[in-house]
Enzyme design. Structure first.
Site, short mmCIF file in Angstrom:
data_model
loop_
_atom_site.label_atom_id
_atom_site.label_comp_id
_atom_site.label_asym_id
_atom_site.label_seq_id
_atom_site.Cartn_x
_atom_site.Cartn_y
_atom_site.Cartn_z
N PHE A 1 22.65 -30.60 -79.78
CA PHE A 1 23.37 -29.21 -79.10
C PHE A 1 23.29 -28.28 -80.42
O PHE A 1 23.40 -28.91 -81.64
CB PHE A 1 24.61 -29.48 -78.68
N ASN B 1 38.16 -30.68 -84.12
CA ASN B 1 38.03 -29.59 -83.93
C ASN B 1 38.31 -29.29 -82.37
O ASN B 1 38.96 -30.05 -81.59
CB ASN B 1 36.45 -29.33 -84.01
N ASP C 1 31.78 -32.07 -89.86
CA ASP C 1 30.82 -32.26 -90.97
C ASP C 1 31.47 -32.91 -92.21
O ASP C 1 30.71 -33.49 -93.16
CB ASP C 1 30.46 -30.93 -91.24
N LYS D 1 17.81 -26.05 -86.37
CA LYS D 1 18.19 -27.62 -86.10
C LYS D 1 17.14 -28.23 -85.21
O LYS D 1 17.07 -29.62 -85.84
CB LYS D 1 19.55 -27.55 -85.33
N LYS E 1 16.69 -31.59 -87.79
CA LYS E 1 17.53 -32.69 -87.48
C LYS E 1 16.46 -33.76 -86.72
O LYS E 1 16.90 -34.87 -86.29
CB LYS E 1 18.59 -32.31 -86.44
O1 PMT Z 1 33.46 -30.90 -75.48
P1 PMT Z 1 33.67 -29.34 -74.82
O2 PMT Z 1 35.11 -28.96 -74.90
O3 PMT Z 1 33.00 -29.67 -73.40
O4 PMT Z 1 32.62 -28.33 -75.62
C1 PMT Z 1 31.32 -28.37 -75.36
C2 PMT Z 1 30.66 -28.32 -77.06
C3 PMT Z 1 30.92 -27.07 -77.48
C4 PMT Z 1 31.23 -29.18 -78.03
C5 PMT Z 1 29.10 -28.65 -76.81
O5 PMT Z 1 28.67 -27.90 -75.93
C6 PMT Z 1 28.40 -28.61 -78.36
O6 PMT Z 1 28.06 -27.44 -78.39
N1 PMT Z 1 28.34 -29.75 -78.78
C7 PMT Z 1 27.80 -29.84 -80.20
C8 PMT Z 1 28.87 -29.32 -81.25
C9 PMT Z 1 28.48 -29.41 -82.90
O7 PMT Z 1 28.90 -30.09 -83.53
O8 PMT Z 1 27.28 -28.68 -82.78
P2 PMT Z 1 26.52 -28.31 -84.41
O9 PMT Z 1 25.91 -27.18 -84.24
O10 PMT Z 1 27.68 -28.45 -85.59
O11 PMT Z 1 25.76 -29.59 -84.39
C10 PMT Z 1 24.49 -29.87 -84.17
C11 PMT Z 1 24.06 -31.25 -83.60
O12 PMT Z 1 24.16 -32.33 -84.50
C12 PMT Z 1 25.16 -31.54 -82.50
O13 PMT Z 1 24.20 -32.33 -81.53
C13 PMT Z 1 25.91 -32.61 -82.95
O14 PMT Z 1 26.39 -33.61 -82.19
C14 PMT Z 1 25.16 -33.06 -84.08
N2 PMT Z 1 25.90 -33.53 -85.42
C15 PMT Z 1 26.47 -32.57 -86.02
C16 PMT Z 1 27.20 -32.97 -87.23
C17 PMT Z 1 27.19 -34.45 -87.73
N3 PMT Z 1 27.78 -34.80 -88.76
N4 PMT Z 1 26.53 -35.07 -86.90
C18 PMT Z 1 26.08 -34.70 -85.51
O15 PMT Z 1 25.49 -35.67 -84.91
#
Ligand code: PMT
Length: 402
Positions: free
Chosen positions: A327, A210, A279, A341, A345
């Site tokens: 996040f 990504n 994911d 979340k 989570k």
């Molecule tokens: O890296 P940059 O270019 O500075 O960009 C910053 C960012 C956009 C990546 C950052 O601000 C951000 O939003 N990070 C989380 C990205 C994400 O995967 O979001 P999500 O909504 O899909 O996941 C929710 C949370 O679960 C996140 O804390 C993620 O780290 C975590 N997660 C998600 C999927 C997975 N398989 N394992 C996880 O731990």
């Protein structure tokens, strides 16, 4: 009026000593008072008069040079808000690691209780020698920030690691240490940060990933370090220099990220899951390059399986007293999704940010809403480094409220 911070710059006997002049100027431009202490060997490379002219301060070299100050190493050590040694030779790093104090610089280092920043510079073989690496690890374990040497063409003619880090990176590390000494509200705490994207291999040349650059996660790690935390940064593949002083574990896939984060999670007080974890991953990555034509059918139907949710998995293993921050990267309804979340989570705080259309991914600024069980805080667009501080401020508030 706020007191001007004093950075004591230690210069040791290395050709990179000429770059210390730029470091002194860089610190002065950022508002610091700079004093210089040199080893006798360093004076063969740069005359003390150069530093005296730049700093308008006496330059300290010999233990007994200043008759008006019979215990010069103590007064220098007490004046310093940060002691930056740049360049630091293998010899001086070794002496400091062993507590040897046989000249003014090393005696001052031993007497100094201010944060220590060390920027090594030397020949590649000296830098990579087990003894040097062990000495640098020892200093780091005692809390020193090591601004790792860079790679390139060295003055001795060799090519490899050992070149003094960029002047700007060294100045930044000293300023971060100053800022941390001022705040120090994370001193004694361990912070784990995940950052960057993951890469999920399709075959040896292709992968799913990504747009995460790692900037947000690296900013959180830098902010936590500046505030005195011990930081572990588990990073997916990014093109950023990690902040000086972090324990960095580099990974590629989501499964690797989970395994790398697990031991640090057990010890962490605050955990910030910033990584954009894939994911899904290809169920059967090929061990040879899939060929256009011959393998079209395989390429058109890549079977995908779910990756572990690192945040959700580790949050289930949490112990009392840990603060878990996640996040939510959303193209719409960021706050609503963040609330979901938070529960699914098992986090204490979710940083909701809108992505897409040039937002959040790869940018220097970010806009977020901090979502916790007791409400939401909408923040304006700000540099990621500033947002990182706001996230850590909120994490500390939540810890205090527990
Ligand atoms: O890296 P940059 O270019 O500075 O960009 C910053 C960012 C956009 C990546 C950052 O601000 C951000 O939003 N990070 C989380 C990205 C994400 O995967 O979001 P999500 O909504 O899909 O996941 C929710 C949370 O679960 C996140 O804390 C993620 O780290 C975590 N997660 C998600 C999927 C997975 N398989 N394992 C996880 O731990």
């Amino acid at each position: 009026m706020e007191k001007q911070s004093t950075v004591l710059v230690g210069v040791t006997g290395c050709i990179a000593a000429y770059k210390s002049c730029e470091i002194v100027r860089g610190l002065q431009k950022r508002g610091c008072r700079v004093k210089v202490v040199m080893t006798e060997h360093a004076t063969h490379f740069v005359d003390p008069l150069t530093f005296r002219s730049l700093t308008h301060e006496p330059v300290a070299v010999g233990l007994f040079d200043d008759p008006s100050d019979p215990i010069h190493h103590i007064s220098l050590a007490e004046e310093a808000d940060v002691f930056l040694i740049a360049p630091c030779t293998a010899n001086v790093a070794a002496k400091m690691a062993c507590g040897i104090a046989d000249d003014l610089l090393t005696t001052t280092a031993l007497a100094c209780t201010a944060p220590l920043v060390v920027a090594p510079a030397m020949n590649v073989h000296m830098y990579e020698a087990e003894a040097t690496q062990r000495n640098l690890r020892t200093l780091k374990a005692r809390g020193a920030r090591i601004v790792e040497a860079g790679s390139g063409y060295l003055a001795c003619g060799d090519v490899g690691r050992g070149r003094l880090a960029d002047v700007d990176a060294i100045v930044e590390a000293a300023l971060e240490a100053l800022e941390g000494a001022r705040r120090a509200d994370l001193a004694g705490l361990s912070v784990l940060v995940t950052a960057g994207p993951t890469e999920e291999p399709v075959d040896p040349v292709r992968f799913l990933t990504n747009r995460s650059s790692g900037k947000m996660g690296y900013a959180v790690a830098a902010a936590a370090l500046a505030r005195g935390a011990q930081v572990t940064l588990v990073s997916g593949p990014v093109a950023l220099e990690p902040p000086a002083g972090a324990d960095v574990v580099r990974v590629r896939t989501a499964c690797e990220m989970l395994e790398a984060a697990r031991p640090a999670f057990a010890d962490a007080d605050i955990v910030v899951f910033t990584a954009a974890v894939a994911d899904l991953r290809p169920a059967h990555p090929a061990d040879r390059k899939l060929k256009k034509g011959a393998d079209d059918a395989l390429l058109a139907r890549i079977e995908l399986v779910s990756n572990p949710d690192i945040l959700a998995t580790l949050a289930q293993e949490r112990r009392a007293g840990q603060t878990v921050v996640g996040f939510a990267a959303e193209t719409e309804n960021a706050v609503e999704n963040a609330r979901v979340k938070l529960e699914t989570k098992g986090a204490d705080l979710i940083v909701a940010n809108e992505v897409g259309e040039g937002r959040a991914f790869g940018t220097d600024d970010n806009q977020a809403v901090l979502v916790s069980r007791d409400g939401e805080r909408a923040l304006p667009l700000m540099p990621k480094r500033q947002l990182a501080d706001a996230i850590l401020d909120r994490a500390l508030e939540l810890r205090a409220a527990h």
